[in-house]
Design a protein around this motif. Structure first.
Motif, PDB file in Angstrom:
ATOM      1  N   LEU A  59      -5.417   6.290  -1.774  1.00  0.00           N
ATOM      2  CA  LEU A  59      -4.550   5.174  -1.447  1.00  0.00           C
ATOM      3  C   LEU A  59      -4.392   4.274  -2.666  1.00  0.00           C
ATOM      4  N   GLY A  88      -0.871   6.938   2.100  1.00  0.00           N
ATOM      5  CA  GLY A  88      -1.352   7.428   3.381  1.00  0.00           C
ATOM      6  C   GLY A  88      -0.604   8.686   3.800  1.00  0.00           C
ATOM      7  N   ARG A  91      -9.748  -1.135   7.471  1.00  0.00           N
ATOM      8  CA  ARG A  91      -9.012  -0.194   8.309  1.00  0.00           C
ATOM      9  C   ARG A  91      -9.104  -0.622   9.753  1.00  0.00           C
ATOM     10  N   VAL A  93      -5.066   2.727  10.406  1.00  0.00           N
ATOM     11  CA  VAL A  93      -4.190   2.073   9.450  1.00  0.00           C
ATOM     12  C   VAL A  93      -5.088   1.401   8.417  1.00  0.00           C
ATOM     13  N   TYR A  94      -4.827   1.668   7.163  1.00  0.00           N
ATOM     14  CA  TYR A  94      -5.639   1.124   6.073  1.00  0.00           C
ATOM     15  C   TYR A  94      -4.877  -0.032   5.421  1.00  0.00           C
ATOM     16  N   GLU A 100       0.834  -1.207   0.000  1.00  0.00           N
ATOM     17  CA  GLU A 100       0.000   0.000   0.000  1.00  0.00           C
ATOM     18  C   GLU A 100       0.867   1.255   0.000  1.00  0.00           C
ATOM     19  N   THR A 153      -9.317   8.271  10.891  1.00  0.00           N
ATOM     20  CA  THR A 153      -7.937   7.980  11.243  1.00  0.00           C
ATOM     21  C   THR A 153      -7.778   6.505  11.593  1.00  0.00           C
ATOM     22  N   TRP A 191     -10.405  -3.198   0.835  1.00  0.00           N
ATOM     23  CA  TRP A 191      -9.746  -2.269   1.753  1.00  0.00           C
ATOM     24  C   TRP A 191     -10.413  -2.407   3.127  1.00  0.00           C
ATOM     25  N   THR A 219      -1.082   1.182   5.601  1.00  0.00           N
ATOM     26  CA  THR A 219      -0.598   2.554   5.480  1.00  0.00           C
ATOM     27  C   THR A 219      -1.406   3.443   6.422  1.00  0.00           C
ATOM     28  N   GLN A 220      -0.721   4.303   7.139  1.00  0.00           N
ATOM     29  CA  GLN A 220      -1.375   5.133   8.160  1.00  0.00           C
ATOM     30  C   GLN A 220      -2.067   6.332   7.511  1.00  0.00           C
ATOM     31  N   VAL A 221      -3.303   6.544   7.891  1.00  0.00           N
ATOM     32  CA  VAL A 221      -4.048   7.740   7.518  1.00  0.00           C
ATOM     33  C   VAL A 221      -4.429   8.466   8.792  1.00  0.00           C
ATOM     34  N   THR A 222      -4.029   9.723   8.888  1.00  0.00           N
ATOM     35  CA  THR A 222      -4.343  10.541  10.060  1.00  0.00           C
ATOM     36  C   THR A 222      -5.060  11.794   9.596  1.00  0.00           C
TER      37      THR A 222
END
Length: 125
Positions: A20, A9, A38, A92-93, A6, A90, A36, A119-122
């Motif tokens: 993403l 993010g 999360r 991790v995806y 991935e 927020t 996907w 992959t981190q999404v914040t």
């Protein structure tokens, strides 16, 4: 065998967008359903969206309308376009691949045999 990586993010402000990507290795990509998921800290892994090899898609009811899943079989890549992001997005995806026959089981973690590293999404308020 399918390996998934991935990317895309990062940190974004509320109401922003992110896209993403998940690139797969292995010749089986085009025949697999791609999903996907999360996972936020302290919570279970949650279904986001899935798309079959023939591009039929399904979404979490709570996310439909803001998130869009798509795939490019020629590039072995699946995408998740995320719009109007909220702080509660927020997490991790994770990208996943599974040999699902149809989408009836696409929301279940156990339906997928291959997973990316996440992959981190914040999303900041």
């Amino acid at each position: 065998q399918v390996q998934l990586v991935e990317s895309g993010g990062g940190l974004v402000q509320a109401e922003g967008s992110l896209r993403l990507s998940c690139t797969a290795s292995g010749r089986a990509f085009s025949s697999h359903t791609m999903g996907w998921f999360r996972q936020a800290p302290g919570k279970e892994r949650e279904f986001v969206a899935a798309v079959t090899w023939s591009t039929y898609s399904t979404y979490s009811d709570s996310l439909k309308g803001r998130f869009t899943i798509s795939r490019d079989n020629a590039k072995n890549t699946v995408f998740l376009q995320m719009n109007s992001l909220k702080p509660e997005d927020t997490a991790v995806y994770y990208c996943a691949a599974g040999a699902l026959v149809n989408l009836s089981a696409a929301r279940e973690v156990r339906s997928y045999g291959y997973w990316g590293q996440g992959t981190q999404v914040t999303v900041s308020s």
